[in-house]
Design a protein around this motif. Structure first.
Motif, PDB file in Angstrom:
ATOM      1  N   LYS A 127     -37.269  53.176   5.214  1.00 45.82           N
ATOM      2  CA  LYS A 127     -38.518  52.525   5.207  1.00 45.82           C
ATOM      3  C   LYS A 127     -38.865  51.544   5.915  1.00 45.82           C
ATOM      4  O   LYS A 127     -39.780  51.796   6.642  1.00 45.82           O
ATOM      5  CB  LYS A 127     -39.031  52.372   3.504  1.00 45.82           C
ATOM      6  CG  LYS A 127     -40.399  52.477   3.238  1.00 45.82           C
ATOM      7  CD  LYS A 127     -40.462  51.968   1.960  1.00 45.82           C
ATOM      8  CE  LYS A 127     -41.914  51.675   1.683  1.00 45.82           C
ATOM      9  NZ  LYS A 127     -42.174  51.016   0.024  1.00 45.82           N
ATOM     10  N   THR A 167     -41.655  51.378   9.283  1.00 45.37           N
ATOM     11  CA  THR A 167     -42.571  50.323   9.241  1.00 45.37           C
ATOM     12  C   THR A 167     -42.275  49.421  10.523  1.00 45.37           C
ATOM     13  O   THR A 167     -43.353  49.276  11.069  1.00 45.37           O
ATOM     14  CB  THR A 167     -42.283  49.344   7.947  1.00 45.37           C
ATOM     15  OG1 THR A 167     -42.265  49.910   6.835  1.00 45.37           O
ATOM     16  CG2 THR A 167     -43.363  48.288   7.966  1.00 45.37           C
ATOM     17  N   TYR A 225     -36.822  59.438   7.162  1.00 45.86           N
ATOM     18  CA  TYR A 225     -37.004  58.853   5.864  1.00 45.86           C
ATOM     19  C   TYR A 225     -37.357  60.007   4.854  1.00 45.86           C
ATOM     20  O   TYR A 225     -36.969  60.044   3.758  1.00 45.86           O
ATOM     21  CB  TYR A 225     -38.375  58.091   6.219  1.00 45.86           C
ATOM     22  CG  TYR A 225     -39.147  57.517   4.959  1.00 45.86           C
ATOM     23  CD1 TYR A 225     -38.223  56.583   4.029  1.00 45.86           C
ATOM     24  CD2 TYR A 225     -40.496  57.485   4.379  1.00 45.86           C
ATOM     25  CE1 TYR A 225     -38.630  55.932   2.853  1.00 45.86           C
ATOM     26  CE2 TYR A 225     -40.865  57.085   3.440  1.00 45.86           C
ATOM     27  CZ  TYR A 225     -40.209  56.153   2.500  1.00 45.86           C
ATOM     28  OH  TYR A 225     -40.694  55.936   1.447  1.00 45.86           O
ATOM     29  N   GLU A 253     -34.585  52.348   1.686  1.00 48.02           N
ATOM     30  CA  GLU A 253     -35.268  51.015   1.621  1.00 48.02           C
ATOM     31  C   GLU A 253     -35.154  50.870   3.008  1.00 48.02           C
ATOM     32  O   GLU A 253     -36.140  50.561   3.662  1.00 48.02           O
ATOM     33  CB  GLU A 253     -34.489  49.772   0.885  1.00 48.02           C
ATOM     34  CG  GLU A 253     -35.544  48.760   0.774  1.00 48.02           C
ATOM     35  CD  GLU A 253     -36.714  49.008  -0.067  1.00 48.02           C
ATOM     36  OE1 GLU A 253     -37.674  48.626   0.521  1.00 48.02           O
ATOM     37  OE2 GLU A 253     -37.131  49.981  -0.704  1.00 48.02           O
ATOM     38  N   LEU A 283     -35.385  60.910   1.703  1.00 46.09           N
ATOM     39  CA  LEU A 283     -36.580  60.814   0.018  1.00 46.09           C
ATOM     40  C   LEU A 283     -36.317  62.197  -0.612  1.00 46.09           C
ATOM     41  O   LEU A 283     -36.112  62.428  -1.888  1.00 46.09           O
ATOM     42  CB  LEU A 283     -37.726  60.650   0.389  1.00 46.09           C
ATOM     43  CG  LEU A 283     -38.316  59.392   0.519  1.00 46.09           C
ATOM     44  CD1 LEU A 283     -39.877  59.278   0.744  1.00 46.09           C
ATOM     45  CD2 LEU A 283     -38.181  58.726  -0.840  1.00 46.09           C
ATOM     46  N   GLU A 326     -39.765  58.780  10.670  1.00 44.81           N
ATOM     47  CA  GLU A 326     -40.556  59.125   9.439  1.00 44.81           C
ATOM     48  C   GLU A 326     -39.715  60.378   8.947  1.00 44.81           C
ATOM     49  O   GLU A 326     -39.542  60.782   7.876  1.00 44.81           O
ATOM     50  CB  GLU A 326     -41.820  59.812   9.958  1.00 44.81           C
ATOM     51  CG  GLU A 326     -42.797  58.329   9.741  1.00 44.81           C
ATOM     52  CD  GLU A 326     -44.199  58.791  10.232  1.00 44.81           C
ATOM     53  OE1 GLU A 326     -45.148  57.868  10.181  1.00 44.81           O
ATOM     54  OE2 GLU A 326     -44.427  59.751  11.045  1.00 44.81           O
TER      55      GLU A 326
END
Lengths: 275, 270
Positions: free
Chosen positions: B179, B183, B161, B176, B165, B158
Protein backbone atom coordinates in the motif's frame (compact mmCIF):
# COMPACT_ATOMS: atom_id res chain seq x y z
CA UNK A 1 27.12 58.60 -30.89
CA UNK A 2 26.01 58.43 -34.49
CA UNK A 3 27.88 56.04 -36.79
CA UNK A 4 29.37 57.21 -40.10
CA UNK A 5 26.72 55.56 -42.30
CA UNK A 6 23.87 57.20 -40.41
CA UNK A 7 25.70 60.53 -40.63
CA UNK A 8 25.90 60.20 -44.42
CA UNK A 9 22.20 59.30 -44.67
CA UNK A 10 21.19 62.23 -42.46
CA UNK A 11 23.47 64.72 -44.23
CA UNK A 12 22.26 63.84 -47.74
CA UNK A 13 18.57 63.80 -46.79
CA UNK A 14 18.79 67.00 -44.75
CA UNK A 15 20.68 68.74 -47.58
CA UNK A 16 17.79 68.09 -49.98
CA UNK A 17 15.35 69.56 -47.45
CA UNK A 18 17.64 72.54 -46.74
CA UNK A 19 17.70 73.23 -50.48
CA UNK A 20 13.94 73.70 -50.31
CA UNK A 21 14.18 75.67 -47.05
CA UNK A 22 16.74 78.23 -48.28
CA UNK A 23 14.62 78.75 -51.37
CA UNK A 24 11.41 79.17 -49.31
CA UNK A 25 11.18 82.95 -49.90
CA UNK A 26 10.59 82.35 -53.64
CA UNK A 27 7.45 80.28 -52.93
CA UNK A 28 5.27 83.44 -52.69
CA UNK A 29 2.10 82.83 -50.69
CA UNK A 30 3.30 79.27 -49.88
CA UNK A 31 6.60 80.48 -48.36
CA UNK A 32 5.64 79.97 -44.72
CA UNK A 33 3.87 76.73 -45.45
CA UNK A 34 6.83 75.16 -47.30
CA UNK A 35 9.24 76.34 -44.55
CA UNK A 36 7.01 74.67 -41.93
CA UNK A 37 6.89 71.43 -43.97
CA UNK A 38 10.69 71.51 -44.40
CA UNK A 39 11.20 71.90 -40.66
CA UNK A 40 8.69 69.08 -40.04
CA UNK A 41 10.66 66.94 -42.55
CA UNK A 42 13.91 67.49 -40.64
CA UNK A 43 12.11 66.78 -37.37
CA UNK A 44 10.73 63.48 -38.77
CA UNK A 45 14.24 62.45 -39.91
CA UNK A 46 15.61 63.06 -36.40
CA UNK A 47 12.64 61.24 -34.90
CA UNK A 48 13.22 58.21 -37.16
CA UNK A 49 16.87 58.17 -36.14
CA UNK A 50 16.40 58.52 -32.41
CA UNK A 51 12.91 57.15 -31.71
CA UNK A 52 11.88 54.88 -34.57
CA UNK A 53 10.88 52.27 -31.99
CA UNK A 54 7.95 54.58 -31.20
CA UNK A 55 7.12 55.70 -34.73
CA UNK A 56 7.24 52.32 -36.51
CA UNK A 57 4.84 50.49 -34.13
CA UNK A 58 2.59 53.57 -34.25
CA UNK A 59 2.38 53.35 -38.05
CA UNK A 60 1.74 49.58 -38.04
CA UNK A 61 -0.93 50.05 -35.37
CA UNK A 62 -2.68 52.80 -37.35
CA UNK A 63 -2.50 50.76 -40.58
CA UNK A 64 -3.24 47.54 -38.61
CA UNK A 65 -0.41 45.85 -40.48
CA UNK A 66 1.37 42.72 -39.41
CA UNK A 67 4.69 41.53 -40.74
CA UNK A 68 5.55 37.97 -41.71
CA UNK A 69 9.32 37.52 -41.25
CA UNK A 70 9.28 33.80 -42.16
CA UNK A 71 6.89 30.91 -42.71
CA UNK A 72 4.72 30.19 -39.62
CA UNK A 73 5.86 33.38 -37.85
CA UNK A 74 4.38 36.88 -37.68
CA UNK A 75 5.01 40.15 -35.90
CA UNK A 76 1.68 41.62 -34.74
CA UNK A 77 0.75 45.24 -35.34
CA UNK A 78 1.90 46.18 -31.82
CA UNK A 79 5.46 45.19 -32.88
CA UNK A 80 6.36 43.91 -29.42
CA UNK A 81 6.82 40.18 -30.06
CA UNK A 82 7.19 37.48 -32.70
CA UNK A 83 4.41 34.91 -32.77
CA UNK A 84 4.50 31.34 -33.99
CA UNK A 85 1.29 29.43 -34.37
CA UNK A 86 1.76 25.68 -34.20
CA UNK A 87 -0.42 22.75 -33.12
CA UNK A 88 -3.31 25.14 -32.50
CA UNK A 89 -1.49 27.18 -29.86
CA UNK A 90 0.40 30.45 -30.01
CA UNK A 91 4.02 30.92 -28.94
CA UNK A 92 4.96 34.57 -28.34
CA UNK A 93 8.64 35.48 -28.12
CA UNK A 94 9.71 38.86 -26.77
CA UNK A 95 13.04 40.54 -26.18
CA UNK A 96 14.62 42.81 -23.59
CA UNK A 97 17.90 44.66 -23.85
CA UNK A 98 20.16 43.66 -20.99
CA UNK A 99 23.45 45.41 -21.22
CA UNK A 100 25.63 43.88 -18.54
CA UNK A 101 28.58 45.99 -19.68
CA UNK A 102 27.98 48.62 -17.02
CA UNK A 103 28.04 45.95 -14.36
CA UNK A 104 31.81 45.54 -14.31
CA UNK A 105 33.45 47.71 -16.90
CA UNK A 106 32.67 51.12 -15.43
CA UNK A 107 34.30 50.43 -12.08
CA UNK A 108 36.81 53.01 -10.92
CA UNK A 109 39.20 50.65 -9.13
CA UNK A 110 40.50 47.18 -9.89
CA UNK A 111 39.49 46.08 -6.36
CA UNK A 112 35.92 47.11 -7.07
CA UNK A 113 36.00 44.97 -10.24
CA UNK A 114 37.30 42.07 -8.20
CA UNK A 115 34.41 42.26 -5.72
CA UNK A 116 31.90 42.37 -8.56
CA UNK A 117 33.54 39.45 -10.35
CA UNK A 118 33.49 37.35 -7.17
CA UNK A 119 29.79 37.97 -6.58
CA UNK A 120 28.75 37.65 -10.25
CA UNK A 121 28.44 33.81 -10.53
CA UNK A 122 26.35 33.53 -7.35
CA UNK A 123 24.08 36.40 -8.36
CA UNK A 124 23.68 34.89 -11.81
CA UNK A 125 22.74 31.49 -10.41
CA UNK A 126 20.24 33.02 -7.99
CA UNK A 127 18.67 34.95 -10.84
CA UNK A 128 18.39 31.84 -13.01
CA UNK A 129 16.85 29.84 -10.18
CA UNK A 130 14.10 32.43 -9.75
CA UNK A 131 12.99 32.09 -13.36
CA UNK A 132 10.36 29.42 -13.93
CA UNK A 133 9.69 29.77 -17.63
CA UNK A 134 11.62 29.52 -20.93
CA UNK A 135 14.31 32.13 -21.07
CA UNK A 136 17.49 32.90 -23.00
CA UNK A 137 20.32 35.24 -22.13
CA UNK A 138 22.17 36.04 -25.34
CA UNK A 139 25.56 37.67 -25.60
CA UNK A 140 26.92 38.41 -29.06
CA UNK A 141 30.62 39.19 -28.75
CA UNK A 142 33.72 39.76 -30.81
CA UNK A 143 37.21 40.54 -29.60
CA UNK A 144 38.59 43.94 -30.58
CA UNK A 145 42.14 44.78 -31.58
CA UNK A 146 44.02 45.33 -28.29
CA UNK A 147 46.53 47.89 -29.57
CA UNK A 148 44.00 50.21 -31.21
CA UNK A 149 41.75 50.05 -28.14
CA UNK A 150 44.74 50.78 -25.88
CA UNK A 151 45.75 53.75 -28.06
CA UNK A 152 42.19 55.03 -27.87
CA UNK A 153 42.16 54.74 -24.06
CA UNK A 154 45.55 56.40 -23.71
CA UNK A 155 44.42 59.27 -25.92
CA UNK A 156 41.32 59.63 -23.75
CA UNK A 157 43.45 59.55 -20.59
CA UNK A 158 45.77 62.28 -21.91
CA UNK A 159 42.79 64.46 -22.77
CA UNK A 160 41.25 63.97 -19.33
CA UNK A 161 44.60 64.74 -17.64
CA UNK A 162 44.92 67.88 -19.73
CA UNK A 163 41.40 68.97 -18.77
CA UNK A 164 42.17 68.29 -15.11
CA UNK A 165 45.42 70.29 -15.12
CA UNK A 166 43.66 73.17 -16.91
CA UNK A 167 40.88 73.13 -14.31
CA UNK A 168 43.39 73.01 -11.44
CA UNK A 169 45.40 75.91 -12.81
CA UNK A 170 42.35 78.07 -13.54
CA UNK A 171 41.64 81.08 -11.34
CA UNK A 172 38.41 79.66 -9.95
CA UNK A 173 38.60 75.82 -10.00
CA UNK A 174 35.31 73.96 -9.52
CA UNK A 175 35.58 71.10 -7.03
CA UNK A 176 32.69 69.29 -8.73
CA UNK A 177 34.42 69.33 -12.14
CA UNK A 178 37.71 68.20 -10.55
CA UNK A 179 35.99 65.28 -8.79
CA UNK A 180 34.21 64.26 -11.97
CA UNK A 181 37.41 64.39 -14.05
CA UNK A 182 39.33 62.42 -11.41
CA UNK A 183 36.58 59.78 -11.42
CA UNK A 184 36.71 59.50 -15.21
CA UNK A 185 40.52 59.22 -15.08
CA UNK A 186 40.25 56.36 -12.57
CA UNK A 187 37.73 54.52 -14.81
CA UNK A 188 39.97 54.84 -17.90
CA UNK A 189 43.06 53.87 -15.85
CA UNK A 190 41.22 50.79 -14.50
CA UNK A 191 40.47 49.75 -18.10
CA UNK A 192 44.12 50.21 -19.12
CA UNK A 193 45.15 48.12 -16.09
CA UNK A 194 42.76 45.36 -17.21
CA UNK A 195 44.33 45.37 -20.67
CA UNK A 196 47.81 45.19 -19.10
CA UNK A 197 46.72 42.18 -17.07
CA UNK A 198 46.03 40.29 -20.32
CA UNK A 199 42.31 40.89 -20.85
CA UNK A 200 41.10 41.54 -24.36
CA UNK A 201 38.62 44.29 -25.15
CA UNK A 202 35.35 43.10 -26.64
CA UNK A 203 32.42 44.55 -28.49
CA UNK A 204 29.20 43.11 -27.24
CA UNK A 205 25.48 43.09 -27.68
CA UNK A 206 23.38 41.52 -24.96
CA UNK A 207 19.70 40.72 -24.88
CA UNK A 208 17.20 38.55 -23.10
CA UNK A 209 14.58 36.47 -24.87
CA UNK A 210 11.56 34.75 -23.40
CA UNK A 211 8.78 32.67 -24.89
CA UNK A 212 5.25 32.26 -23.59
CA UNK A 213 2.44 30.06 -24.79
CA UNK A 214 -1.30 30.68 -24.97
CA UNK A 215 -4.45 29.37 -26.55
CA UNK A 216 -4.93 32.69 -28.36
CA UNK A 217 -2.60 35.41 -29.59
CA UNK A 218 -3.73 37.72 -26.79
CA UNK A 219 -3.23 35.06 -24.10
CA UNK A 220 0.29 34.35 -25.33
CA UNK A 221 1.16 38.07 -25.52
CA UNK A 222 -0.22 38.74 -22.03
CA UNK A 223 1.72 35.79 -20.60
CA UNK A 224 4.85 37.04 -22.35
CA UNK A 225 4.45 40.54 -20.90
CA UNK A 226 4.05 38.96 -17.47
CA UNK A 227 7.22 36.89 -17.96
CA UNK A 228 9.24 39.85 -19.20
CA UNK A 229 8.15 41.89 -16.17
CA UNK A 230 9.30 39.05 -13.89
CA UNK A 231 12.67 38.94 -15.66
CA UNK A 232 13.07 42.68 -15.18
CA UNK A 233 12.47 42.24 -11.44
CA UNK A 234 14.83 39.27 -11.17
CA UNK A 235 17.60 41.00 -13.12
CA UNK A 236 17.28 44.30 -11.26
CA UNK A 237 20.06 43.18 -8.90
CA UNK A 238 22.56 43.37 -11.75
CA UNK A 239 22.16 47.10 -12.31
CA UNK A 240 21.23 46.31 -15.91
CA UNK A 241 19.73 48.76 -18.30
CA UNK A 242 16.63 46.78 -19.32
CA UNK A 243 14.18 47.93 -21.98
CA UNK A 244 11.55 45.95 -23.84
CA UNK A 245 12.38 45.88 -27.52
CA UNK A 246 9.73 47.00 -29.97
CA UNK A 247 9.73 47.85 -33.66
CA UNK A 248 12.47 47.24 -36.20
CA UNK A 249 15.03 45.74 -33.80
CA UNK A 250 12.61 42.90 -33.04
CA UNK A 251 12.94 41.66 -36.62
CA UNK A 252 16.74 41.62 -36.46
CA UNK A 253 16.77 39.82 -33.11
CA UNK A 254 14.40 37.21 -34.54
CA UNK A 255 16.89 36.65 -37.37
CA UNK A 256 19.82 36.42 -34.93
CA UNK A 257 18.14 33.34 -33.49
CA UNK A 258 19.29 31.59 -36.65
CA UNK A 259 22.16 33.57 -38.16
CA UNK A 260 24.39 36.31 -36.76
CA UNK A 261 26.05 38.97 -38.96
CA UNK A 262 29.65 38.49 -40.03
CA UNK A 263 30.88 41.78 -38.61
CA UNK A 264 30.26 43.42 -35.26
CA UNK A 265 30.14 46.84 -36.90
CA UNK A 266 27.17 45.84 -39.10
CA UNK A 267 25.49 44.36 -36.08
CA UNK A 268 25.93 47.36 -33.76
CA UNK A 269 24.74 49.84 -36.39
CA UNK A 270 21.35 48.08 -36.45
CA UNK A 271 20.59 48.90 -32.83
CA UNK A 272 19.72 52.24 -31.31
CA UNK A 273 18.92 50.96 -27.84
CA UNK A 274 22.30 49.39 -27.38
CA UNK A 275 24.41 52.37 -28.40
CA UNK B 1 21.50 43.38 -49.23
CA UNK B 2 23.44 46.56 -48.31
CA UNK B 3 23.91 47.16 -52.08
CA UNK B 4 20.16 47.17 -52.45
CA UNK B 5 19.97 49.53 -49.48
CA UNK B 6 22.42 51.97 -51.11
CA UNK B 7 20.62 51.69 -54.45
CA UNK B 8 17.20 52.47 -53.04
CA UNK B 9 18.60 55.28 -50.87
CA UNK B 10 20.31 56.71 -53.99
CA UNK B 11 17.06 56.61 -55.98
CA UNK B 12 15.05 58.43 -53.31
CA UNK B 13 17.80 60.95 -52.55
CA UNK B 14 18.20 61.72 -56.27
CA UNK B 15 14.43 62.18 -56.56
CA UNK B 16 14.51 64.55 -53.56
CA UNK B 17 17.31 66.67 -55.07
CA UNK B 18 15.72 66.61 -58.52
CA UNK B 19 12.37 67.87 -57.18
CA UNK B 20 14.12 70.54 -55.05
CA UNK B 21 16.19 71.81 -58.01
CA UNK B 22 13.27 71.76 -60.47
CA UNK B 23 11.08 73.54 -57.89
CA UNK B 24 13.71 76.30 -57.52
CA UNK B 25 13.52 77.05 -61.27
CA UNK B 26 9.74 77.57 -61.21
CA UNK B 27 8.07 80.88 -60.36
CA UNK B 28 5.90 80.99 -57.22
CA UNK B 29 2.89 78.78 -57.90
CA UNK B 30 0.95 75.79 -56.61
CA UNK B 31 3.05 73.53 -58.84
CA UNK B 32 6.27 74.85 -57.26
CA UNK B 33 4.79 74.19 -53.82
CA UNK B 34 3.85 70.62 -54.78
CA UNK B 35 7.35 70.00 -56.18
CA UNK B 36 8.86 71.35 -52.93
CA UNK B 37 6.63 69.03 -50.91
CA UNK B 38 7.68 66.07 -53.06
CA UNK B 39 11.35 66.96 -52.47
CA UNK B 40 10.76 66.92 -48.69
CA UNK B 41 8.79 63.67 -48.92
CA UNK B 42 11.52 61.88 -50.89
CA UNK B 43 14.24 63.23 -48.58
CA UNK B 44 12.43 61.71 -45.56
CA UNK B 45 11.87 58.50 -47.51
CA UNK B 46 15.58 58.39 -48.44
CA UNK B 47 16.62 58.66 -44.81
CA UNK B 48 14.14 56.02 -43.68
CA UNK B 49 16.02 53.57 -45.97
CA UNK B 50 18.81 53.65 -43.38
CA UNK B 51 16.70 51.34 -41.24
CA UNK B 52 13.74 50.16 -43.31
CA UNK B 53 15.12 49.25 -46.73
CA UNK B 54 14.09 45.61 -46.25
CA UNK B 55 10.45 46.54 -45.95
CA UNK B 56 10.04 48.82 -49.01
CA UNK B 57 9.47 46.22 -51.75
CA UNK B 58 7.34 43.90 -49.52
CA UNK B 59 5.30 46.98 -48.49
CA UNK B 60 4.59 47.83 -52.14
CA UNK B 61 3.53 44.23 -52.79
CA UNK B 62 1.60 43.92 -49.50
CA UNK B 63 -1.68 42.05 -49.79
CA UNK B 64 -4.27 43.59 -47.50
CA UNK B 65 -2.76 44.28 -44.11
CA UNK B 66 0.07 41.77 -44.24
CA UNK B 67 3.66 42.55 -45.22
CA UNK B 68 5.36 39.37 -46.35
CA UNK B 69 9.14 39.63 -45.82
CA UNK B 70 9.87 35.96 -46.41
CA UNK B 71 7.58 33.04 -47.16
CA UNK B 72 10.25 30.39 -46.65
CA UNK B 73 11.06 28.54 -43.44
CA UNK B 74 13.63 30.58 -41.46
CA UNK B 75 16.14 27.74 -41.83
CA UNK B 76 16.65 24.21 -43.09
CA UNK B 77 18.58 21.52 -41.24
CA UNK B 78 21.87 20.40 -42.78
CA UNK B 79 21.83 16.76 -44.04
CA UNK B 80 23.94 15.51 -41.12
CA UNK B 81 21.82 17.41 -38.61
CA UNK B 82 24.59 19.45 -36.98
CA UNK B 83 23.93 22.86 -38.57
CA UNK B 84 21.15 25.04 -39.84
CA UNK B 85 21.27 26.64 -43.26
CA UNK B 86 19.60 29.77 -44.59
CA UNK B 87 19.75 31.74 -47.83
CA UNK B 88 19.80 35.47 -48.37
CA UNK B 89 20.24 36.67 -51.93
CA UNK B 90 23.18 34.84 -53.52
CA UNK B 91 24.68 33.80 -50.21
CA UNK B 92 24.17 30.82 -47.98
CA UNK B 93 24.58 31.03 -44.22
CA UNK B 94 25.31 28.11 -41.93
CA UNK B 95 25.13 28.21 -38.14
CA UNK B 96 26.51 25.67 -35.72
CA UNK B 97 25.79 25.37 -32.03
CA UNK B 98 28.52 24.33 -29.58
CA UNK B 99 27.66 23.01 -26.14
CA UNK B 100 29.52 24.59 -23.20
CA UNK B 101 29.36 21.76 -20.65
CA UNK B 102 29.86 23.52 -17.33
CA UNK B 103 28.03 21.84 -14.50
CA UNK B 104 29.72 23.30 -11.41
CA UNK B 105 27.75 25.61 -9.13
CA UNK B 106 29.08 28.78 -7.51
CA UNK B 107 27.76 27.51 -4.17
CA UNK B 108 30.48 24.84 -4.28
CA UNK B 109 33.22 27.37 -5.06
CA UNK B 110 35.51 29.37 -2.82
CA UNK B 111 35.83 33.13 -3.35
CA UNK B 112 39.03 32.61 -5.30
CA UNK B 113 37.41 29.98 -7.52
CA UNK B 114 34.47 32.28 -8.21
CA UNK B 115 36.86 35.09 -9.18
CA UNK B 116 38.75 32.70 -11.48
CA UNK B 117 35.48 31.47 -12.98
CA UNK B 118 34.46 35.05 -13.86
CA UNK B 119 37.88 35.70 -15.36
CA UNK B 120 37.65 32.51 -17.42
CA UNK B 121 34.32 33.75 -18.74
CA UNK B 122 36.06 36.99 -19.80
CA UNK B 123 38.51 34.83 -21.76
CA UNK B 124 35.66 32.85 -23.30
CA UNK B 125 33.93 35.96 -24.64
CA UNK B 126 37.13 37.23 -26.23
CA UNK B 127 37.83 33.97 -28.08
CA UNK B 128 37.06 35.16 -31.58
CA UNK B 129 37.38 38.35 -33.61
CA UNK B 130 34.31 37.29 -35.58
CA UNK B 131 31.00 37.60 -33.75
CA UNK B 132 29.95 34.58 -31.73
CA UNK B 133 26.76 34.25 -29.74
CA UNK B 134 26.95 32.83 -26.24
CA UNK B 135 23.61 31.83 -24.80
CA UNK B 136 22.33 30.45 -21.53
CA UNK B 137 18.90 29.01 -22.00
CA UNK B 138 16.19 27.60 -19.76
CA UNK B 139 13.87 25.11 -21.46
CA UNK B 140 10.83 23.29 -20.24
CA UNK B 141 11.83 19.67 -19.84
CA UNK B 142 9.81 17.16 -21.85
CA UNK B 143 8.85 14.68 -19.15
CA UNK B 144 6.53 12.48 -21.23
CA UNK B 145 8.79 9.42 -21.13
CA UNK B 146 9.48 9.85 -17.42
CA UNK B 147 5.78 10.26 -16.63
CA UNK B 148 4.95 7.13 -18.66
CA UNK B 149 7.58 5.18 -16.72
CA UNK B 150 6.09 6.44 -13.44
CA UNK B 151 2.61 5.35 -14.60
CA UNK B 152 3.95 1.89 -15.42
CA UNK B 153 5.56 1.68 -11.97
CA UNK B 154 2.30 2.80 -10.35
CA UNK B 155 0.32 0.20 -12.32
CA UNK B 156 2.79 -2.53 -11.30
CA UNK B 157 2.55 -1.45 -7.65
CA UNK B 158 -1.28 -1.43 -7.80
CA UNK B 159 -1.33 -4.89 -9.39
CA UNK B 160 1.02 -6.17 -6.65
CA UNK B 161 -1.16 -4.60 -3.95
CA UNK B 162 -4.33 -6.18 -5.40
CA UNK B 163 -2.62 -9.57 -5.69
CA UNK B 164 -1.51 -9.42 -2.05
CA UNK B 165 -4.98 -8.28 -0.92
CA UNK B 166 -6.57 -11.20 -2.74
CA UNK B 167 -4.38 -13.69 -0.85
CA UNK B 168 -6.14 -15.18 2.14
CA UNK B 169 -2.96 -15.57 4.19
CA UNK B 170 -1.50 -12.12 3.39
CA UNK B 171 0.56 -10.71 6.27
CA UNK B 172 -0.51 -7.22 7.47
CA UNK B 173 3.11 -5.96 7.12
CA UNK B 174 3.21 -7.16 3.50
CA UNK B 175 -0.13 -5.44 2.74
CA UNK B 176 1.05 -2.28 4.43
CA UNK B 177 4.29 -2.29 2.42
CA UNK B 178 2.47 -2.76 -0.93
CA UNK B 179 0.00 0.00 0.00
CA UNK B 180 2.89 2.32 0.89
CA UNK B 181 4.52 1.62 -2.43
CA UNK B 182 1.30 2.55 -4.30
CA UNK B 183 1.03 5.80 -2.32
CA UNK B 184 4.68 6.62 -3.01
CA UNK B 185 4.37 6.22 -6.82
CA UNK B 186 1.05 8.10 -6.73
CA UNK B 187 2.61 11.07 -4.92
CA UNK B 188 5.65 11.06 -7.18
CA UNK B 189 3.48 11.00 -10.32
CA UNK B 190 1.33 13.88 -8.99
CA UNK B 191 4.38 15.98 -8.12
CA UNK B 192 6.17 15.36 -11.41
CA UNK B 193 3.16 15.82 -13.68
CA UNK B 194 1.79 18.91 -11.94
CA UNK B 195 4.86 21.11 -12.15
CA UNK B 196 7.24 22.29 -14.83
CA UNK B 197 10.83 21.20 -14.74
CA UNK B 198 13.42 23.37 -16.36
CA UNK B 199 16.68 22.44 -17.95
CA UNK B 200 19.58 24.91 -18.38
CA UNK B 201 21.87 24.73 -21.40
CA UNK B 202 24.80 26.99 -22.25
CA UNK B 203 26.06 27.10 -25.80
CA UNK B 204 27.96 29.19 -28.30
CA UNK B 205 26.80 29.65 -31.86
CA UNK B 206 28.76 30.70 -34.89
CA UNK B 207 27.62 31.65 -38.40
CA UNK B 208 29.61 31.44 -41.63
CA UNK B 209 28.73 32.64 -45.10
CA UNK B 210 29.48 30.77 -48.31
CA UNK B 211 28.57 30.51 -51.97
CA UNK B 212 26.72 27.22 -51.45
CA UNK B 213 25.56 24.94 -48.63
CA UNK B 214 28.77 22.84 -48.46
CA UNK B 215 31.07 25.85 -48.39
CA UNK B 216 29.04 27.59 -45.67
CA UNK B 217 28.89 24.40 -43.56
CA UNK B 218 32.64 23.79 -43.94
CA UNK B 219 33.48 27.36 -42.95
CA UNK B 220 31.11 27.20 -39.98
CA UNK B 221 32.70 23.88 -38.96
CA UNK B 222 36.17 25.50 -39.07
CA UNK B 223 35.05 28.34 -36.80
CA UNK B 224 33.22 25.89 -34.53
CA UNK B 225 36.37 23.76 -34.17
CA UNK B 226 38.42 26.82 -33.19
CA UNK B 227 35.82 27.85 -30.63
CA UNK B 228 35.54 24.32 -29.24
CA UNK B 229 39.33 24.17 -28.81
CA UNK B 230 39.15 27.50 -26.95
CA UNK B 231 36.30 26.36 -24.68
CA UNK B 232 38.08 23.06 -23.94
CA UNK B 233 41.34 24.75 -22.99
CA UNK B 234 39.73 27.55 -20.95
CA UNK B 235 37.35 25.41 -18.89
CA UNK B 236 39.07 22.02 -19.17
CA UNK B 237 35.91 20.40 -20.52
CA UNK B 238 34.99 18.55 -23.71
CA UNK B 239 32.55 20.58 -25.74
CA UNK B 240 30.69 19.20 -28.72
CA UNK B 241 28.46 20.31 -31.57
CA UNK B 242 24.77 20.10 -30.81
CA UNK B 243 22.77 18.28 -33.46
CA UNK B 244 19.12 17.39 -34.06
CA UNK B 245 16.75 16.82 -32.30
CA UNK B 246 18.36 18.77 -29.41
CA UNK B 247 19.30 21.54 -31.84
CA UNK B 248 15.62 22.37 -32.40
CA UNK B 249 15.21 23.11 -28.69
CA UNK B 250 17.59 26.03 -29.11
CA UNK B 251 15.81 27.72 -31.99
CA UNK B 252 12.17 26.70 -32.19
CA UNK B 253 9.69 27.98 -29.60
CA UNK B 254 7.48 24.88 -29.86
CA UNK B 255 10.47 22.71 -28.93
CA UNK B 256 11.40 25.02 -26.04
CA UNK B 257 7.94 24.39 -24.60
CA UNK B 258 6.97 20.77 -25.40
CA UNK B 259 3.35 20.43 -26.48
CA UNK B 260 2.53 18.00 -23.66
CA UNK B 261 3.53 20.60 -21.01
CA UNK B 262 1.44 23.46 -22.36
CA UNK B 263 -1.36 23.09 -19.83
CA UNK B 264 1.11 23.33 -16.96
CA UNK B 265 2.87 26.25 -18.62
CA UNK B 266 -0.39 28.18 -19.05
CA UNK B 267 -1.35 27.43 -15.43
CA UNK B 268 2.11 28.48 -14.25
CA UNK B 269 2.01 31.99 -15.64
CA UNK B 270 -1.53 32.88 -14.59
Amino acid sequence: MMDETTLIYISVSAMAILLVLVDATTYGIFAILIAVFAIIGIFIILLINYADFIIFPLITRILKMRIIPAKNYYIPKEQDCVIKSANGVYYATGYLTANLYNYVFTSEESEENETLLISAPTRWERALMSIKFPFKYNLIVAAQDVQSYRDELEGKLSLLNFKLSRELSSGNPSQMTIDDLQRQIRIVQARIDRLSSGEKPIQSLMYIESTAVGVSEKAARDALSNQLRQIQTVMSGFDLSITRITGRELYYLFKFNYFIPASMRDLMSLFSYQK
Amino acid sequence: MPNFQILIFGIFATAAFAFAIVASTFPASLLKFVLGLLAIFFAVLAFSMRYYYYIVIPFIHAKGKTILLDEKEPFIIAPNGNAIIGKEGEFTYATMFIRIPIYSSSTEMSEEERYDFSNLFSKLVSLSKNPIKITTQLNILNKDDYINKLRDKLNDAETRYNTILSKKDAKPAEVERAKGEVTMWHNLLDTVSNSNSLIAISYASVTAMGGNDEEAINLAMQSANEIMAGINSIYGVVSDIISTPELLMLIEPDYMIPFSTINQQIKGVE
